[in-house]
Design a protein around this motif. Structure first.
Motif, mmCIF file in Angstrom:
data_model
loop_
_atom_site.group_PDB
_atom_site.id
_atom_site.type_symbol
_atom_site.label_atom_id
_atom_site.label_comp_id
_atom_site.label_asym_id
_atom_site.label_seq_id
_atom_site.Cartn_x
_atom_site.Cartn_y
_atom_site.Cartn_z
ATOM 1 N N LYS A 36 58.049 -6.540 31.348
ATOM 2 C CA LYS A 36 58.241 -6.317 32.771
ATOM 3 C C LYS A 36 58.194 -4.831 33.103
ATOM 4 O O LYS A 36 58.862 -4.015 32.459
ATOM 5 C CB LYS A 36 59.582 -6.915 33.202
ATOM 6 C CG LYS A 36 59.759 -7.024 34.703
ATOM 7 C CD LYS A 36 61.011 -7.811 35.033
ATOM 8 C CE LYS A 36 61.158 -7.996 36.522
ATOM 9 N NZ LYS A 36 62.378 -8.781 36.857
ATOM 10 N N ASN A 46 66.114 -8.782 30.315
ATOM 11 C CA ASN A 46 65.413 -8.762 31.603
ATOM 12 C C ASN A 46 64.132 -7.924 31.564
ATOM 13 O O ASN A 46 63.641 -7.467 32.600
ATOM 14 C CB ASN A 46 66.326 -8.232 32.709
ATOM 15 C CG ASN A 46 65.882 -8.686 34.085
ATOM 16 O OD1 ASN A 46 65.342 -9.769 34.253
ATOM 17 N ND2 ASN A 46 66.088 -7.832 35.085
ATOM 18 N N LYS A 89 55.377 -12.802 43.267
ATOM 19 C CA LYS A 89 56.247 -12.551 44.415
ATOM 20 C C LYS A 89 57.130 -13.762 44.656
ATOM 21 O O LYS A 89 56.642 -14.877 44.766
ATOM 22 C CB LYS A 89 55.394 -12.249 45.673
ATOM 23 C CG LYS A 89 56.193 -12.085 46.944
ATOM 24 C CD LYS A 89 57.072 -10.842 46.922
ATOM 25 C CE LYS A 89 57.777 -10.640 48.241
ATOM 26 N NZ LYS A 89 58.675 -9.454 48.224
ATOM 27 N N THR A 145 57.893 -3.757 36.830
ATOM 28 C CA THR A 145 58.686 -3.763 38.061
ATOM 29 C C THR A 145 59.045 -5.215 38.362
ATOM 30 O O THR A 145 58.719 -6.123 37.602
ATOM 31 C CB THR A 145 57.912 -3.152 39.253
ATOM 32 O OG1 THR A 145 56.829 -4.029 39.596
ATOM 33 C CG2 THR A 145 57.351 -1.775 38.902
ATOM 34 N N ASN A 146 59.705 -5.424 39.510
ATOM 35 C CA ASN A 146 60.076 -6.790 39.885
ATOM 36 C C ASN A 146 58.863 -7.667 40.152
ATOM 37 O O ASN A 146 58.961 -8.896 40.100
ATOM 38 C CB ASN A 146 60.980 -6.763 41.133
ATOM 39 C CG ASN A 146 62.357 -6.229 40.820
ATOM 40 O OD1 ASN A 146 62.835 -6.320 39.688
ATOM 41 N ND2 ASN A 146 63.008 -5.657 41.830
ATOM 42 N N TRP A 147 57.716 -7.063 40.470
ATOM 43 C CA TRP A 147 56.537 -7.853 40.805
ATOM 44 C C TRP A 147 55.362 -7.621 39.854
ATOM 45 O O TRP A 147 54.312 -8.252 40.014
ATOM 46 C CB TRP A 147 56.082 -7.532 42.229
ATOM 47 C CG TRP A 147 55.833 -6.056 42.454
ATOM 48 C CD1 TRP A 147 56.739 -5.129 42.857
ATOM 49 C CD2 TRP A 147 54.599 -5.356 42.279
ATOM 50 N NE1 TRP A 147 56.160 -3.884 42.936
ATOM 51 C CE2 TRP A 147 54.840 -3.996 42.599
ATOM 52 C CE3 TRP A 147 53.313 -5.740 41.909
ATOM 53 C CZ2 TRP A 147 53.845 -3.028 42.535
ATOM 54 C CZ3 TRP A 147 52.312 -4.778 41.846
ATOM 55 C CH2 TRP A 147 52.587 -3.442 42.156
ATOM 56 N N THR A 161 65.724 -18.283 46.899
ATOM 57 C CA THR A 161 64.292 -18.170 46.644
ATOM 58 C C THR A 161 63.678 -19.561 46.520
ATOM 59 O O THR A 161 64.025 -20.307 45.614
ATOM 60 C CB THR A 161 64.019 -17.376 45.354
ATOM 61 O OG1 THR A 161 64.588 -16.074 45.498
ATOM 62 C CG2 THR A 161 62.525 -17.248 45.101
ATOM 63 N N HIS A 219 57.247 -19.135 45.179
ATOM 64 C CA HIS A 219 56.836 -18.216 44.126
ATOM 65 C C HIS A 219 55.311 -18.229 44.049
ATOM 66 O O HIS A 219 54.698 -19.286 43.914
ATOM 67 C CB HIS A 219 57.438 -18.663 42.788
ATOM 68 C CG HIS A 219 57.128 -17.762 41.639
ATOM 69 N ND1 HIS A 219 56.887 -18.228 40.372
ATOM 70 C CD2 HIS A 219 57.017 -16.403 41.555
ATOM 71 C CE1 HIS A 219 56.641 -17.219 39.554
ATOM 72 N NE2 HIS A 219 56.717 -16.104 40.253
#
Length: 244
Positions: free
Chosen positions: A208, A177, A242, A210-212, A26, A29
């Motif tokens: 958090k 996480n 993202k 979701t991941n995005w 990655t 960002h």
């Protein structure tokens, strides 16, 4: 001494990103933040809009970040905030473990802090006391050149320059996480002018989804002693990000 307090938030879109969680593949960002707060009461109405866009790029030995933010608000029909900030900074990683060199160019204009125009540019060195994906604590110091056009009173406008020491404490923690804690704190006293310093501090708590997508709340405080102005912003909202 001017104060702006935002008491009752309206959920829109918010957040504070202290440190991107890059991995081996990655390199980019992108984060978009847009905050809204509102207070409707018999004494009057208050609202605040806060938008921010941040782009981060990281290679093996260098990281580049670009950030733009705009805060606009009114209380009982009177303007309280029209504050814009744009900055570009880079980190240069060399052979010293957990340390890097940094450079910064930052432009600000702020109705609430009585800044007509301000340019900050300089560099320094930073050291990471903790440097793990879920636990990051960083201390940095350096010198900034400050060229400012400010209002020291309602009738007095001043153009001046000074050199500042810029001390920053930055942290980022992730629990299971799901929960994130971010904070960035700056103390920037003038090297040539007594009782001339800038204080900036912010604290963000994220959940958090979701991941995005994440649900965030943040508290930000700014103080400029030369203009005798300060503001305090409490916001709630969402963060869109993202990695790619």
């Amino acid at each position: 001494m001017q104060k702006t307090f935002i008491i009752i938030p309206l959920l829109l879109l918010a957040g504070f990103t202290a440190r991107a969680q890059f991995n081996d593949t990655t390199n980019y960002h992108v984060v978009f933040n847009g905050t809204g707060t509102a207070n409707r009461a018999p004494e009057g109405n208050t609202y605040l809009l806060n938008n921010g866009l941040r782009f981060e790029m990281k290679k093996e030995s260098i990281a580049l970040n670009a950030t733009n933010t705009w805060v606009y608000g009114k209380s009982n029909g009177a303007l309280t905030n029209n504050d814009y900030s744009s900055s570009v900074d880079f980190n240069l990683y060399k052979a010293i473990p957990h340390a890097y060199y940094w450079g910064l160019a930052n432009y600000n204009t702020s109705y609430s802090l009585k800044i007509n125009n301000q340019l900050l540019a300089g560099g320094g060195i930073a050291y990471s006391i903790l440097d793990k994906p879920n636990a990051y604590l960083n201390l940095s110091d350096g010198i900034l050149y400050d060229l400012s056009d400010i209002n020291t009173s309602d009738t007095t406008r001043e153009l001046y320059y000074t050199y500042r020491n810029s001390l920053r404490l930055q942290m980022h923690f992730v629990f299971n996480n799901l929960i994130t804690i971010d904070s960035g704190n700056f103390w920037q006293p003038s090297l040539t002018r007594k009782n001339d310093h800038i204080i900036r501090t912010n604290f963000a708590l994220g959940f958090k989804i979701t991941n995005w997508l994440a649900l965030n709340s943040s508290l930000t405080y700014n103080r400029i002693t030369r203009t005798k102005a300060e503001n305090t912003l409490l916001t709630y909202g969402l963060k869109l990000e993202k990695f790619f």
